[in-house]
Design a protein around this motif. Structure first.
Motif, PDB file in Angstrom:
ATOM      1  N   ALA A  18       0.848  -1.187   0.000  1.00 35.86           N
ATOM      2  CA  ALA A  18       0.000   0.000   0.000  1.00 35.86           C
ATOM      3  C   ALA A  18       0.884   1.238   0.000  1.00 35.86           C
ATOM      4  O   ALA A  18       2.103   1.165   0.187  1.00 35.86           O
ATOM      5  CB  ALA A  18      -0.925  -0.004   1.212  1.00 35.86           C
ATOM      6  N   LEU A  19       0.245   2.378  -0.217  1.00 33.34           N
ATOM      7  CA  LEU A  19       0.937   3.667  -0.224  1.00 33.34           C
ATOM      8  C   LEU A  19       0.505   4.458   0.997  1.00 33.34           C
ATOM      9  O   LEU A  19      -0.689   4.631   1.250  1.00 33.34           O
ATOM     10  CB  LEU A  19       0.604   4.441  -1.505  1.00 33.34           C
ATOM     11  N   SER A  53      -2.303  -1.968  -3.583  1.00 30.21           N
ATOM     12  CA  SER A  53      -3.443  -1.048  -3.607  1.00 30.21           C
ATOM     13  C   SER A  53      -3.445  -0.235  -4.893  1.00 30.21           C
ATOM     14  O   SER A  53      -2.392   0.025  -5.488  1.00 30.21           O
ATOM     15  CB  SER A  53      -3.374  -0.111  -2.409  1.00 30.21           C
ATOM     16  N   PRO A  54      -4.641   0.201  -5.334  1.00 30.45           N
ATOM     17  CA  PRO A  54      -4.702   1.081  -6.508  1.00 30.45           C
ATOM     18  C   PRO A  54      -3.891   2.356  -6.329  1.00 30.45           C
ATOM     19  O   PRO A  54      -3.300   2.870  -7.279  1.00 30.45           O
ATOM     20  CB  PRO A  54      -6.198   1.369  -6.642  1.00 30.45           C
ATOM     21  N   GLY A  55      -3.865   2.886  -5.089  1.00 30.45           N
ATOM     22  CA  GLY A  55      -3.100   4.100  -4.844  1.00 30.45           C
ATOM     23  C   GLY A  55      -1.626   3.905  -5.115  1.00 30.45           C
ATOM     24  O   GLY A  55      -0.968   4.761  -5.722  1.00 30.45           O
ATOM     25  N   LEU A  56      -1.075   2.771  -4.672  1.00 30.97           N
ATOM     26  CA  LEU A  56       0.335   2.500  -4.918  1.00 30.97           C
ATOM     27  C   LEU A  56       0.588   2.259  -6.396  1.00 30.97           C
ATOM     28  O   LEU A  56       1.574   2.761  -6.956  1.00 30.97           O
ATOM     29  CB  LEU A  56       0.783   1.280  -4.108  1.00 30.97           C
ATOM     30  N   MET A  57      -0.286   1.509  -7.046  1.00 36.69           N
ATOM     31  CA  MET A  57      -0.103   1.256  -8.481  1.00 36.69           C
ATOM     32  C   MET A  57      -0.129   2.559  -9.271  1.00 36.69           C
ATOM     33  O   MET A  57       0.682   2.757 -10.185  1.00 36.69           O
ATOM     34  CB  MET A  57      -1.173   0.284  -8.978  1.00 36.69           C
ATOM     35  N   GLY A  58      -1.030   3.472  -8.903  1.00 35.97           N
ATOM     36  CA  GLY A  58      -1.092   4.758  -9.590  1.00 35.97           C
ATOM     37  C   GLY A  58       0.159   5.584  -9.372  1.00 35.97           C
ATOM     38  O   GLY A  58       0.679   6.210 -10.310  1.00 35.97           O
ATOM     39  N   VAL A  80       2.514  -2.896 -13.985  1.00 30.14           N
ATOM     40  CA  VAL A  80       1.795  -1.622 -13.950  1.00 30.14           C
ATOM     41  C   VAL A  80       2.516  -0.650 -14.863  1.00 30.14           C
ATOM     42  O   VAL A  80       3.733  -0.451 -14.742  1.00 30.14           O
ATOM     43  CB  VAL A  80       1.740  -1.063 -12.517  1.00 30.14           C
ATOM     44  N   HIS A  81       1.785  -0.068 -15.776  1.00 31.35           N
ATOM     45  CA  HIS A  81       2.380   0.839 -16.754  1.00 31.35           C
ATOM     46  C   HIS A  81       1.584   2.146 -16.764  1.00 31.35           C
ATOM     47  O   HIS A  81       0.356   2.141 -16.796  1.00 31.35           O
ATOM     48  CB  HIS A  81       2.371   0.232 -18.161  1.00 31.35           C
ATOM     49  N   GLY A  82       2.307   3.236 -16.749  1.00 27.69           N
ATOM     50  CA  GLY A  82       1.668   4.541 -16.828  1.00 27.69           C
ATOM     51  C   GLY A  82       1.613   5.038 -18.252  1.00 27.69           C
ATOM     52  O   GLY A  82       1.652   4.262 -19.215  1.00 27.69           O
TER      53      GLY A  82
END
Length: 343
Positions: A18-19, A53-58, A80-82
């Motif tokens: 998590a972030l 978590s989505p927050g960490l992936m983002g 995970v790619h931005g």
């Protein structure tokens, strides 16, 4: 020059990432196993089934931190790619090259020349350093056949023929690989390359670190603006990072194979750090993974002289430098792709 940062490896099966502010937090149940500042990381490799978590992936996607998920066997699952980086013209040129048989072969044969050159010097180094402890004649003979294969690859004009040369050379190389194992021969005996699943300790380590090296190459390619999924030698397949597999070919012998040999010969790894499943598959224990990845981090920090740039760089930056040279080749800044030739 890119700065070499740390890579976070998460092996606890039920850990959750998590972030928290600017930190990556690793949690297990209600407890916290640890936290690491995100800005100190260049990559996160997660072997946990609970994920992140989505927050960490983002945050990873936004900041260019390569976050990849693997199963317990070390097989890549997802990343995970931005937003895609780099000049769109570079990627368009890459796609055009991948559709051009002549240009594809020109790049691919340099990948394979680099692989065979480096594989040959792995063998030659063993003869030089341990000639009295190994079957030096057999290893020298295999080295000579790799040299002949390298010369054939250098003039090859056909992708199918190039793949055939590479396959034959790999059989020669791995045919004497067991000679390079100097300690605990019974526990670490290597009878040949076995992939899915690995059925001995050496194959288990090779498969795992080939996957890790592919991850590093994919991150390096994305960092210079290339598409890691569109390759020249490895055919396009949904979900396969073909260009990363291309780029890692020349780096396998010096970054993965020699690392595994050193881990065995220097007693970083012990027979008790592996487990055999009922299926016959051999896996590293959690203790074994921690020991091996700790040694891998130290290995990446070692300084080497880059043969083309003539500059000293950390070993871990080699994939990034090669990705940059490949991008310069595709842009037309270099006449050809210069493979990494270890000395």
């Amino acid at each position: 020059m890119r700065r070499l940062l740390n890579t976070l490896y998460v092996f606890t099966e039920d850990a959750y990432l998590a972030l928290d502010g600017e930190n990556v937090v690793v949690r297990r149940g209600e407890g916290e196993l640890g936290r690491v500042p995100l800005h100190t990381l260049e990559g996160i490799l997660c072997f946990s089934y609970r994920g992140a978590s989505p927050g960490l992936m983002g945050a990873c996607a936004e900041r260019g931190v390569a976050l990849s998920f693997f199963d317990r066997k070390g097989r890549f699952l997802a990343g995970v790619h931005g937003e895609q980086r780099g000049n769109v013209l570079l990627r368009k040129a890459q796609y055009a090259w991948s559709e051009d048989p002549e240009k594809s072969v020109a790049v691919a044969r340099n990948f394979i020349v680099g692989k065979l050159y480096n594989g040959r010097w792995v063998l030659e180094r063993a003869v030089r350093d341990h000639g009295l402890r190994i079957d030096a004649d057999a290893v020298k003979a295999a080295s000579g056949r790799l040299d002949a294969s390298m010369r054939g690859a250098a003039s090859c004009e056909s992708m199918d023929r190039l793949r055939g040369i590479e396959g034959d050379a790999a059989a020669e190389y791995f045919g004497v690989f067991d000679e390079l194992i100097l300690r605990d021969k019974e526990a670490f005996r290597f009878a040949g390359r076995v992939r899915r699943p690995p059925t001995d300790a050496v194959n288990a380590m090779l498969s795992l670190f080939y996957a890790v090296l592919a991850h590093d190459c994919a991150a390096a390619l994305e960092g210079v603006g290339l598409d890691p999924y569109v390759g020249f030698m490895h055919v396009d397949r949904p979900g396969r990072r073909s260009l990363a597999l291309d780029l890692m070919e020349e780096l396998r012998p010096i970054m993965a194979d020699r690392f595994v040999l050193s881990a065995v010969n220097n007693r970083v790894m012990r027979p008790g750090q592996f487990e055999r499943r009922e299926s016959g598959e051999v896996r590293l224990t959690d203790e074994g993974r921690r020991a091996l990845f700790g040694a891998w981090q130290e290995r990446k920090r070692e300084t080497i002289m880059h043969p083309f740039l003539k500059e000293k760089i950390p070993r871990g930056l080699v994939p990034h430098v090669q990705a940059l040279l490949l991008a310069r080749c595709i842009r037309g800044d270099l006449d050809g792709y210069p493979p990494f030739l270890w000395k």
